[in-house]
Design a protein around this motif. Structure first.
Motif, PDB file in Angstrom:
ATOM      1  N   ALA A   2       6.063  10.153  40.101  1.00  0.00           N
ATOM      2  CA  ALA A   2       4.599  10.594  40.155  1.00  0.00           C
ATOM      3  C   ALA A   2       4.135   9.628  39.376  1.00  0.00           C
ATOM      4  CB  ALA A   2       5.469  11.730  39.518  1.00  0.00           C
ATOM      5  N   GLN A   6      -0.004  12.856  36.579  1.00  0.00           N
ATOM      6  CA  GLN A   6       1.375  13.768  36.531  1.00  0.00           C
ATOM      7  C   GLN A   6       2.572  14.282  35.884  1.00  0.00           C
ATOM      8  OE1 GLN A   6       2.235  12.652  40.457  1.00  0.00           O
ATOM      9  NE2 GLN A   6       0.955  13.608  41.555  1.00  0.00           N
ATOM     10  N   ASP A   7       2.854  12.460  35.497  1.00  0.00           N
ATOM     11  CA  ASP A   7       3.881  12.647  34.244  1.00  0.00           C
ATOM     12  C   ASP A   7       4.095  13.803  33.135  1.00  0.00           C
ATOM     13  OD1 ASP A   7       6.479  11.685  35.678  1.00  0.00           O
ATOM     14  OD2 ASP A   7       5.465   9.706  35.324  1.00  0.00           O
ATOM     15  N   ALA A   9       0.973  15.550  32.511  1.00  0.00           N
ATOM     16  CA  ALA A   9       0.798  16.614  33.010  1.00  0.00           C
ATOM     17  C   ALA A   9       2.593  17.946  32.835  1.00  0.00           C
ATOM     18  CB  ALA A   9       0.089  17.391  34.632  1.00  0.00           C
ATOM     19  N   LYS A  10       3.019  17.210  33.891  1.00  0.00           N
ATOM     20  CA  LYS A  10       4.202  17.636  33.805  1.00  0.00           C
ATOM     21  C   LYS A  10       4.954  17.894  31.992  1.00  0.00           C
ATOM     22  CE  LYS A  10       5.525  16.151  38.348  1.00  0.00           C
ATOM     23  NZ  LYS A  10       6.779  16.213  39.237  1.00  0.00           N
ATOM     24  N   GLY A  11       4.891  16.754  31.695  1.00  0.00           N
ATOM     25  CA  GLY A  11       5.035  17.094  30.653  1.00  0.00           C
ATOM     26  C   GLY A  11       4.957  18.117  29.138  1.00  0.00           C
ATOM     27  N   ALA A  13       3.291  21.018  30.636  1.00  0.00           N
ATOM     28  CA  ALA A  13       3.414  22.032  31.291  1.00  0.00           C
ATOM     29  C   ALA A  13       5.040  22.477  30.222  1.00  0.00           C
ATOM     30  CB  ALA A  13       3.757  22.286  32.034  1.00  0.00           C
ATOM     31  N   ASN A  14       5.665  21.451  30.582  1.00  0.00           N
ATOM     32  CA  ASN A  14       6.877  21.903  29.800  1.00  0.00           C
ATOM     33  C   ASN A  14       7.443  21.990  28.360  1.00  0.00           C
ATOM     34  OD1 ASN A  14       9.466  22.339  32.482  1.00  0.00           O
ATOM     35  ND2 ASN A  14       9.158  20.057  32.354  1.00  0.00           N
ATOM     36  N   GLN A  40      13.865  22.259  26.098  1.00  0.00           N
ATOM     37  CA  GLN A  40      12.119  21.953  27.357  1.00  0.00           C
ATOM     38  C   GLN A  40      11.864  21.196  26.419  1.00  0.00           C
ATOM     39  OE1 GLN A  40      11.429  26.058  29.264  1.00  0.00           O
ATOM     40  NE2 GLN A  40      10.819  24.866  31.169  1.00  0.00           N
ATOM     41  N   GLY A  44       9.459  18.274  27.938  1.00  0.00           N
ATOM     42  CA  GLY A  44       8.391  18.016  27.779  1.00  0.00           C
ATOM     43  C   GLY A  44       8.006  16.565  27.280  1.00  0.00           C
ATOM     44  N   GLN A  47       8.538  13.688  29.181  1.00  0.00           N
ATOM     45  CA  GLN A  47       7.884  12.953  30.414  1.00  0.00           C
ATOM     46  C   GLN A  47       6.329  12.717  29.725  1.00  0.00           C
ATOM     47  OE1 GLN A  47       8.307  17.579  31.694  1.00  0.00           O
ATOM     48  NE2 GLN A  47       8.813  16.660  34.200  1.00  0.00           N
ATOM     49  N   LYS A  48       6.068  13.406  28.892  1.00  0.00           N
ATOM     50  CA  LYS A  48       4.919  12.693  28.392  1.00  0.00           C
ATOM     51  C   LYS A  48       4.780  11.438  28.211  1.00  0.00           C
ATOM     52  CE  LYS A  48       2.106  14.937  26.164  1.00  0.00           C
ATOM     53  NZ  LYS A  48       1.457  16.202  25.084  1.00  0.00           N
TER      54      LYS A  48
END
Length: 61
Positions: A2, A6-7, A9-11, A13-14, A40, A44, A47-48
């Protein structure tokens, strides 16, 4: 693999999903759901951070 965006955005969202889960756990008195929400959110945040690091590394090239 990713991209940094993308990371990030996923972070995000989490983190948002974790906050909702934590609030639901508090509202229902479920310590287990509340703990899952907090976990969670931590996931996140990590991930961010990973996405930020990728973006920073990409800019330094």
């Amino acid at each position: 693999m990713a991209s940094g965006k993308q990371d990030k955005a996923k972070g995000a969202a989490n983190q948002a999903a974790g906050k909702l889960k934590e609030a639901a756990g508090k509202a229902t008195g479920s310590g287990k759901t509340e703990a899952k929400g907090k976990a969670q959110q931590v996931k996140g945040g990590m991930q961010k951070g990973k996405g930020d690091a990728k973006e920073s590394h990409k800019k330094q090239r």
